[in-house]
Motif scaffolding. Structure first.
Motif, short mmCIF file in Angstrom:
data_model
loop_
_atom_site.label_atom_id
_atom_site.label_comp_id
_atom_site.label_asym_id
_atom_site.label_seq_id
_atom_site.Cartn_x
_atom_site.Cartn_y
_atom_site.Cartn_z
N LEU A 44 0.64 -1.07 -0.23
CA LEU A 44 -0.24 -0.40 -0.71
C LEU A 44 0.68 1.41 0.16
O LEU A 44 -0.03 1.82 -0.54
N PHE A 45 1.72 1.49 0.77
CA PHE A 45 3.10 2.55 1.30
C PHE A 45 3.69 2.98 -0.41
O PHE A 45 3.61 4.18 -1.16
N SER A 46 4.24 1.50 -1.30
CA SER A 46 4.16 1.57 -2.34
C SER A 46 3.99 2.32 -3.35
O SER A 46 4.12 2.54 -4.32
N SER A 47 2.33 1.32 -3.35
CA SER A 47 1.45 2.09 -4.56
C SER A 47 1.17 3.58 -4.03
O SER A 47 1.08 4.67 -4.76
N LEU A 48 0.72 3.91 -2.89
CA LEU A 48 0.52 5.82 -2.60
C LEU A 48 1.73 5.91 -3.33
O LEU A 48 1.44 7.60 -3.92
N ASN A 49 2.85 5.79 -3.06
CA ASN A 49 4.42 5.99 -3.49
C ASN A 49 4.29 6.75 -5.29
O ASN A 49 4.54 7.46 -5.78
N VAL A 140 9.45 0.54 7.55
CA VAL A 140 10.78 -0.20 8.76
C VAL A 140 11.61 1.08 8.74
O VAL A 140 11.59 1.32 10.56
N MET A 141 11.66 1.74 8.15
CA MET A 141 12.43 3.65 9.15
C MET A 141 11.38 4.98 8.68
O MET A 141 12.22 5.71 8.87
N GLY A 142 10.46 4.70 8.20
CA GLY A 142 9.84 5.78 8.42
C GLY A 142 10.23 6.64 7.43
O GLY A 142 9.94 8.07 7.19
N GLU A 143 10.77 6.24 5.93
CA GLU A 143 11.75 6.94 5.09
C GLU A 143 10.12 8.26 4.02
O GLU A 143 9.72 6.26 3.95
N GLY A 144 9.78 8.95 3.81
CA GLY A 144 8.72 9.22 3.74
C GLY A 144 7.41 10.03 4.07
O GLY A 144 6.44 9.67 3.42
#
Length: 216
Positions: A44-49, A140-144
């Motif tokens: 989901l995060f990848s898709s939003l990006n 994992v690290m909160g990047e973006g």
């Protein structure tokens, strides 16, 4: 363990094709609820990006890669001597070979999984590779993190809870390669070994050079 009941989360459609559904079944069978939730959040995060950056990609391939990206950590797919990223990539490759996927797409999924922890390389590869790398980095690290709206964050975490993720993810990583810590040489997972093993002795690249069999 929860199964895939969320057709659309944060405006992103979760693929439910035969390939996607069978991949999810493998994740539910061989993974853990913790890895399942993480993997779906990564998709989901990848898709939003992808939406934010207007990057064309194959959602089904990105989904399968997300599902398999950490399965190299679990006993069913873990090898004795390969990096866990490669184990997950190999597992996805074997799964997809039976579905008539082109060689080019097979290589793309393999790269997407194998490179998902490779800082400085993955973000410059094909869109699917770069996107999943970004999704993993965000979870994992909160990047973006600053680009993620409160609404989307709450909806995603509600559907796929983090469940003390910060404290559990490092031991989860370590559990996948504690029997082959040498595979972390030259990559960020050596930090996990150093965190989990008292006085862990990392292999050193400079030592490799200075103690090579060359005479000079």
């Amino acid at each position: 363990m929860a199964n895939q009941q969320h057709k659309k989360v944060a405006g992103i459609v979760i693929p439910d094709s035969t390939i996607a559904s069978q991949a999810t079944e493998l994740l539910l069978e061989h993974g853990t609820e913790f890895i399942y939730n993480h993997s779906l959040r990564v998709f989901l995060f990848s898709s939003l990006n992808a939406q934010r950056r207007n990057l064309v990609h194959d959602p089904e391939l990105l989904y399968v890669a997300s599902v398999f990206h950490d399965l190299g950590l679990v006993p069913h797919y873990s090898s004795a001597d390969l990096r866990f990223e490669v184990d997950g990539a190999n597992a996805a490759l074997e799964f997809l070979k039976g579905h008539g996927i082109s060689a080019e797409k097979l290589q793309l999924v393999w790269d997407t999984i194998a490179l998902h922890t490779t800082i400085g390389i993955a973000e410059h590869k094909e869109n699917e590779v770069a996107l999943m790398y970004s999704g993993v980095g965000l979870d994992v690290m909160g990047e973006g993190y600053e680009y993620l709206s409160d609404h989307h964050r709450e909806e995603i975490v509600s559907a796929f809870p983090r469940n003390d993720f910060k404290n559990k993810i490092i031991p989860t990583f370590f559990g996948g390669f504690e029997h082959k810590t040498e595979t972390t040489f030259g990559n960020i997972k050596s930090d996990v070994c150093a965190f989990m093993i008292p006085n862990f002795q990392r292999k050193n690249f400079c030592d490799c050079i200075l103690h090579s069999p060359w005479s000079e």
